[in-house]
Design a protein around this motif. Sequence first.
Motif, PDB file in Angstrom:
ATOM      1  N   VAL A 112       4.721 -23.332  25.810  1.00 44.85           N
ATOM      2  CA  VAL A 112       5.131 -24.615  25.229  1.00 44.85           C
ATOM      3  C   VAL A 112       5.910 -24.429  23.928  1.00 44.85           C
ATOM      4  O   VAL A 112       6.849 -25.184  23.644  1.00 44.85           O
ATOM      5  N   VAL A 113       5.540 -23.432  23.123  1.00 46.51           N
ATOM      6  CA  VAL A 113       6.172 -23.253  21.815  1.00 46.51           C
ATOM      7  C   VAL A 113       7.058 -22.009  21.784  1.00 46.51           C
ATOM      8  O   VAL A 113       8.204 -22.067  21.320  1.00 46.51           O
ATOM      9  N   GLY A 114       6.547 -20.887  22.264  1.00 47.18           N
ATOM     10  CA  GLY A 114       7.282 -19.632  22.171  1.00 47.18           C
ATOM     11  C   GLY A 114       8.563 -19.608  22.983  1.00 47.18           C
ATOM     12  O   GLY A 114       9.627 -19.219  22.474  1.00 47.18           O
ATOM     13  N   ILE A 115       8.495 -20.014  24.251  1.00 42.26           N
ATOM     14  CA  ILE A 115       9.679 -19.978  25.114  1.00 42.26           C
ATOM     15  C   ILE A 115      10.789 -20.910  24.592  1.00 42.26           C
ATOM     16  O   ILE A 115      11.946 -20.492  24.481  1.00 42.26           O
ATOM     17  N   PRO A 116      10.499 -22.174  24.256  1.00 42.44           N
ATOM     18  CA  PRO A 116      11.572 -23.002  23.673  1.00 42.44           C
ATOM     19  C   PRO A 116      12.137 -22.431  22.378  1.00 42.44           C
ATOM     20  O   PRO A 116      13.342 -22.551  22.116  1.00 42.44           O
ATOM     21  N   SER A 117      11.285 -21.806  21.558  1.00 39.64           N
ATOM     22  CA  SER A 117      11.765 -21.226  20.307  1.00 39.64           C
ATOM     23  C   SER A 117      12.722 -20.071  20.579  1.00 39.64           C
ATOM     24  O   SER A 117      13.762 -19.934  19.912  1.00 39.64           O
ATOM     25  N   ALA A 118      12.380 -19.229  21.561  1.00 36.95           N
ATOM     26  CA  ALA A 118      13.263 -18.123  21.920  1.00 36.95           C
ATOM     27  C   ALA A 118      14.569 -18.636  22.514  1.00 36.95           C
ATOM     28  O   ALA A 118      15.649 -18.100  22.237  1.00 36.95           O
ATOM     29  N   ALA A 119      14.480 -19.684  23.328  1.00 33.36           N
ATOM     30  CA  ALA A 119      15.685 -20.268  23.908  1.00 33.36           C
ATOM     31  C   ALA A 119      16.578 -20.870  22.822  1.00 33.36           C
ATOM     32  O   ALA A 119      17.807 -20.758  22.879  1.00 33.36           O
ATOM     33  N   ALA A 120      15.966 -21.508  21.829  1.00 31.54           N
ATOM     34  CA  ALA A 120      16.746 -22.052  20.720  1.00 31.54           C
ATOM     35  C   ALA A 120      17.456 -20.932  19.960  1.00 31.54           C
ATOM     36  O   ALA A 120      18.599 -21.095  19.509  1.00 31.54           O
ATOM     37  N   GLY A 121      16.793 -19.785  19.820  1.00 29.53           N
ATOM     38  CA  GLY A 121      17.429 -18.643  19.177  1.00 29.53           C
ATOM     39  C   GLY A 121      18.651 -18.161  19.935  1.00 29.53           C
ATOM     40  O   GLY A 121      19.673 -17.799  19.330  1.00 29.53           O
ATOM     41  N   SER A 122      18.569 -18.139  21.253  1.00 31.89           N
ATOM     42  CA  SER A 122      19.725 -17.731  22.044  1.00 31.89           C
ATOM     43  C   SER A 122      20.864 -18.739  21.925  1.00 31.89           C
ATOM     44  O   SER A 122      22.041 -18.365  21.931  1.00 31.89           O
ATOM     45  N   VAL A 123      20.531 -20.023  21.802  1.00 34.02           N
ATOM     46  CA  VAL A 123      21.556 -21.053  21.603  1.00 34.02           C
ATOM     47  C   VAL A 123      22.213 -20.877  20.238  1.00 34.02           C
ATOM     48  O   VAL A 123      23.437 -21.035  20.091  1.00 34.02           O
ATOM     49  N   MET A 124      21.426 -20.546  19.226  1.00 35.06           N
ATOM     50  CA  MET A 124      22.010 -20.255  17.910  1.00 35.06           C
ATOM     51  C   MET A 124      22.967 -19.080  18.001  1.00 35.06           C
ATOM     52  O   MET A 124      24.037 -19.077  17.366  1.00 35.06           O
ATOM     53  N   PHE A 125      22.598 -18.065  18.784  1.00 37.85           N
ATOM     54  CA  PHE A 125      23.490 -16.922  18.957  1.00 37.85           C
ATOM     55  C   PHE A 125      24.810 -17.362  19.576  1.00 37.85           C
ATOM     56  O   PHE A 125      25.891 -16.959  19.126  1.00 37.85           O
ATOM     57  N   LEU A 126      24.754 -18.177  20.624  1.00 35.79           N
ATOM     58  CA  LEU A 126      25.963 -18.633  21.281  1.00 35.79           C
ATOM     59  C   LEU A 126      26.868 -19.393  20.322  1.00 35.79           C
ATOM     60  O   LEU A 126      28.089 -19.157  20.273  1.00 35.79           O
ATOM     61  N   LEU A 127      26.280 -20.278  19.561  1.00 35.67           N
ATOM     62  CA  LEU A 127      27.070 -21.077  18.629  1.00 35.67           C
ATOM     63  C   LEU A 127      27.683 -20.199  17.543  1.00 35.67           C
ATOM     64  O   LEU A 127      28.878 -20.312  17.228  1.00 35.67           O
TER      65      LEU A 127
END
Length: 461
Positions: A112-127
């Motif tokens: 619930v918390v870890g996976i969305p946080s990691a996904a948000a990190g990958s989105v930050m990388f893309l941006l």
Amino acid sequence: MMRNYAKDALIVFLLLALVYAYFFQNPGANGNSRFNLIFAAVQEGRLAIDSFHDRDGTQTTEKAYHDGHYYSDKAIGPSLVGGFLYVPLYGMYRLFHHPSLYFAKWILTFLVVGIPSAAAGSVMFLLSRHWSQSRWRAFGVAMAIGLGTLGLPYGVVFYSHQFAASLCFFAFFLMYRMKEDPGTPANGYVFLIGLLLGWALISEYPTAVIVLALAGYYGFVIAGRYGPRRWRMMVLPVLGGLLPIFLQAMYNRLCFGDFLSIGYGYESNPVFVSGMRQGLMGIRWPDAETMFYMTFHPTVGLFWQSPVLLLSVVGAGFLLRKHPRRAELILAVCVICAYIAVFSGYYMWWGGWAVGVRHLIPILPFFCIPLSLIPRRLDGVFAGLCAVSVEQMLIAAARTISVPETMVLRIRRLGFLNIPTSTAIAGNSLWKAVSPRISEIFSLVWIPGAVLSPCWRARPD
């Protein structure tokens, strides 16, 4: 953007997910209140947490009391997601008596918390990769936010802040893609934007500030575009946002008898009752002194705990000269400043027993916007401050986020801008607590020592 950098973004996601999976902390009263709703709904088919609120392993003081029953006082967003994920886990437990309560809490926290946080990190990388045109800068920004801020210690505990932060940033990223891609997005795409923002709102109520800012940005994105289809671009996000709000309203009606009543209005703890009666649910007018404590004070200040964020000021100045990115900078500045101002008026702005000002976590992903365009000549400074920030947050993740609030309360009594005295207190506490552990030896650096001395004071013997 997605096609060109997908492999690198996947590496960032896996790295962050591994870190979030490795560290886990029992959440205490706050997270247990959310867990109790999950367990009561799945195991007993009801919303009252009478069977769990005072049981070992799920005990909590953060609960609401109404009509003879106890309920979670929290927004239901994370618990709704966790409830669906807990159904198969509870089915396994009934068959095999596994997983245990502790292991089930770890699994739910990671999903619930870890996976969305990691996904948000990958989105930050893309941006960041798209803006900076530098693979290593993008990687550094993702690590700085994902591992060098409070997003790390609160990404391994079942609180709502990091979950809501991830949802808000996903929504922003989808809006930005709409701005960059002139094509008309699918109905499901714009519906998802509203759904993400609505779910963030029912996960952490104060994210209403971010939702309003993102709504303004969305209006800017679609302005002058899509012609007669523009009504669809406005209606579908609203419908998506109303769905989770409807679920929260139904929960309020079933538990507290009214669609607009929330758990914070029925607190069982008299301290919380008194605080919530101040202003609007505990929030009064902004306070300049509190803003200083939240940002620059050596004990819980955001920029002391994560000094890499200071470079966002430099990036913001550089970004002002980049006209195509000016709207995103204005959005980030508005979100960050407005959120700090709102919580400076909160009666418990420091978050109680917390390693930092946890209420500010939802704004942390937006720091990646100015950080992405720091001049290349500052790469060495960025790397050094990022290393300090990550080292500090790793200690917090490996230890505990439940730091006694006595240090914060004492510093407030010292008076406005009393930096030398408070720093001396922190340094003295650190010197008495130093141990042979290598992480603590590294933390003798002045900034980490001044900031994290409460963590050592709170460690178990």
